[in-house]
Design a protein around this motif. Sequence first.
Motif, PDB file in Angstrom:
ATOM      1  N   SER A 172       0.835  -1.201   0.000  1.00  0.00           N
ATOM      2  CA  SER A 172       0.000   0.000   0.000  1.00  0.00           C
ATOM      3  C   SER A 172       0.869   1.250   0.000  1.00  0.00           C
ATOM      4  O   SER A 172       1.840   1.349   0.760  1.00  0.00           O
ATOM      5  N   ASP A 176       1.510   6.409  -4.844  1.00  0.00           N
ATOM      6  CA  ASP A 176       1.732   5.750  -6.124  1.00  0.00           C
ATOM      7  C   ASP A 176       0.597   6.086  -7.091  1.00  0.00           C
ATOM      8  O   ASP A 176      -0.567   5.788  -6.828  1.00  0.00           O
ATOM      9  N   TYR A 179       0.494   2.202  -9.851  1.00  0.00           N
ATOM     10  CA  TYR A 179       0.094   0.865  -9.431  1.00  0.00           C
ATOM     11  C   TYR A 179      -0.949   0.909  -8.315  1.00  0.00           C
ATOM     12  O   TYR A 179      -0.966   1.827  -7.495  1.00  0.00           O
ATOM     13  N   ARG A 180      -1.772  -0.111  -8.287  1.00  0.00           N
ATOM     14  CA  ARG A 180      -2.710  -0.259  -7.175  1.00  0.00           C
ATOM     15  C   ARG A 180      -1.938  -0.486  -5.877  1.00  0.00           C
ATOM     16  O   ARG A 180      -2.264   0.067  -4.830  1.00  0.00           O
ATOM     17  N   ASN A 181      -0.898  -1.317  -5.960  1.00  0.00           N
ATOM     18  CA  ASN A 181       0.012  -1.553  -4.834  1.00  0.00           C
ATOM     19  C   ASN A 181       1.442  -1.491  -5.363  1.00  0.00           C
ATOM     20  O   ASN A 181       1.785  -2.209  -6.308  1.00  0.00           O
ATOM     21  N   SER A 182       2.261  -0.645  -4.763  1.00  0.00           N
ATOM     22  CA  SER A 182       3.624  -0.440  -5.269  1.00  0.00           C
ATOM     23  C   SER A 182       4.410  -1.751  -5.227  1.00  0.00           C
ATOM     24  O   SER A 182       4.407  -2.444  -4.201  1.00  0.00           O
ATOM     25  N   HIS A 206      -2.720  -7.844  -8.404  1.00  0.00           N
ATOM     26  CA  HIS A 206      -2.928  -6.928  -7.285  1.00  0.00           C
ATOM     27  C   HIS A 206      -1.904  -5.809  -7.252  1.00  0.00           C
ATOM     28  O   HIS A 206      -2.158  -4.756  -6.650  1.00  0.00           O
ATOM     29  N   CYS A 208      -0.835  -4.337 -10.104  1.00  0.00           N
ATOM     30  CA  CYS A 208      -1.230  -3.418 -11.169  1.00  0.00           C
ATOM     31  C   CYS A 208      -2.597  -2.776 -10.938  1.00  0.00           C
ATOM     32  O   CYS A 208      -2.756  -1.564 -11.120  1.00  0.00           O
ATOM     33  N   GLY A 209      -3.583  -3.615 -10.610  1.00  0.00           N
ATOM     34  CA  GLY A 209      -4.935  -3.079 -10.464  1.00  0.00           C
ATOM     35  C   GLY A 209      -5.602  -2.788 -11.796  1.00  0.00           C
ATOM     36  O   GLY A 209      -6.756  -2.374 -11.840  1.00  0.00           O
ATOM     37  N   ARG A 210      -4.887  -2.982 -12.902  1.00  0.00           N
ATOM     38  CA  ARG A 210      -5.430  -2.759 -14.246  1.00  0.00           C
ATOM     39  C   ARG A 210      -4.697  -3.674 -15.212  1.00  0.00           C
ATOM     40  O   ARG A 210      -3.496  -3.899 -15.103  1.00  0.00           O
ATOM     41  N   ASP A 243     -12.989  -6.790  -8.604  1.00  0.00           N
ATOM     42  CA  ASP A 243     -11.705  -6.532  -9.271  1.00  0.00           C
ATOM     43  C   ASP A 243     -11.762  -6.750 -10.779  1.00  0.00           C
ATOM     44  O   ASP A 243     -10.865  -7.360 -11.377  1.00  0.00           O
ATOM     45  N   GLN A 246      -8.685  -5.603 -13.243  1.00  0.00           N
ATOM     46  CA  GLN A 246      -7.368  -6.250 -13.257  1.00  0.00           C
ATOM     47  C   GLN A 246      -7.402  -7.683 -13.774  1.00  0.00           C
ATOM     48  O   GLN A 246      -6.371  -8.356 -13.795  1.00  0.00           O
TER      49      GLN A 246
END
Length: 370
Positions: A172, A176, A179-182, A206, A208-210, A243, A246
Amino acid sequence: MEAVNNFELSAMDRWEIGNSSPLIIAGPCSVETPQQLDETVRGLVANGVKVIRGGVWKPRTRPNSFEGVGHIALPWIKEIKEKYQVKFAIEVASPYHVEKAFEFGIDLFWIGARTSVNPFAVQEIADSLKGVDIPVLVKNPVNPDLALWIGALERINQAGIKKLGAIHRGFSNFNDQVYRNSPTWQIPLELKTRYPNLPILNDPSHICGRRDLLNSVAQMAMDLNFDGLIIESHVNPDQAWSDAAQQVTPEVLGKMIAGLHIRKVAIENPVFQSQLDQIREQIDQVDRELLEVISRRVRLVEKAGEYKKLNNVAIFQIERWKKVFESRPEWGKALQLNHEFVKELYQLIHTESIKKQEEIMEQKMSEEEK
């Protein structure tokens, strides 16, 4: 923490959950309906995936979000396992989840990021796993804390689980913008350096989130010699209950996997090895010079701290820091260095500078008290 050095970890290819290298675990974020699961798994199997993942219980950030269909999905999974002759992995977050998963023959568990951050929750799961033999993967905690990740792995290992692995799903970071999560690659790489026999999978979904970023992150994981990938795939991603952004179709996933470039770990060409050794020697020399320059800077910071102490000046000077923080990334840009890298580097340098000057101020107070 020393106990982790004594992990008796099985190699991934001895887990008997597929012989592919890298290992690919793929499936929907959430198991939604029997039809959705069947169509997705059929597509994945057609694209060479032998280990399926699927969310049964979904820990969500906010209430009233879709939290999975729950244990009613387990009979569907059992039927799918038999129909397509695949292994199946699910997330467990409580002893109840573990009990129900065993009841329906789930092959592999993973502990999610929202659970691994809580030692009490991890210990409860560990206690429920005592006396069983099943592969368990532990996702990194939500926050970038290597010790907490290792602690979760220790707890599961001490319960008797030898087929243990880790999943890097990013951390988290509200700063950033990409990314969704770095990814914060240095943390899983440090884990891999400390425990080279510990299998580590990458979770690009998770991170990338995309979906448009998945390929680049998956390839980076392969370039860094990760042991495999765990990726979300749905027969109709845009209609997914969770989700959606992603997830990719099984066909797209198959093309992505086929396009991954798997690099060699060992170097067989002696000429190439010799050239690489020469470059590494040059890097070592530059690193020595770099540390000498940093040492000179630290000495100058200490000198500035002494001056501030003598003149009763506060350590932190906001205008000075703003000037440093704005100018150094620009200097780096002129030298073709990444802007964010230079910014992060000077944040570390600034933290160390403050620490050094605090030590000088504390020394002054101690001398005055005497």
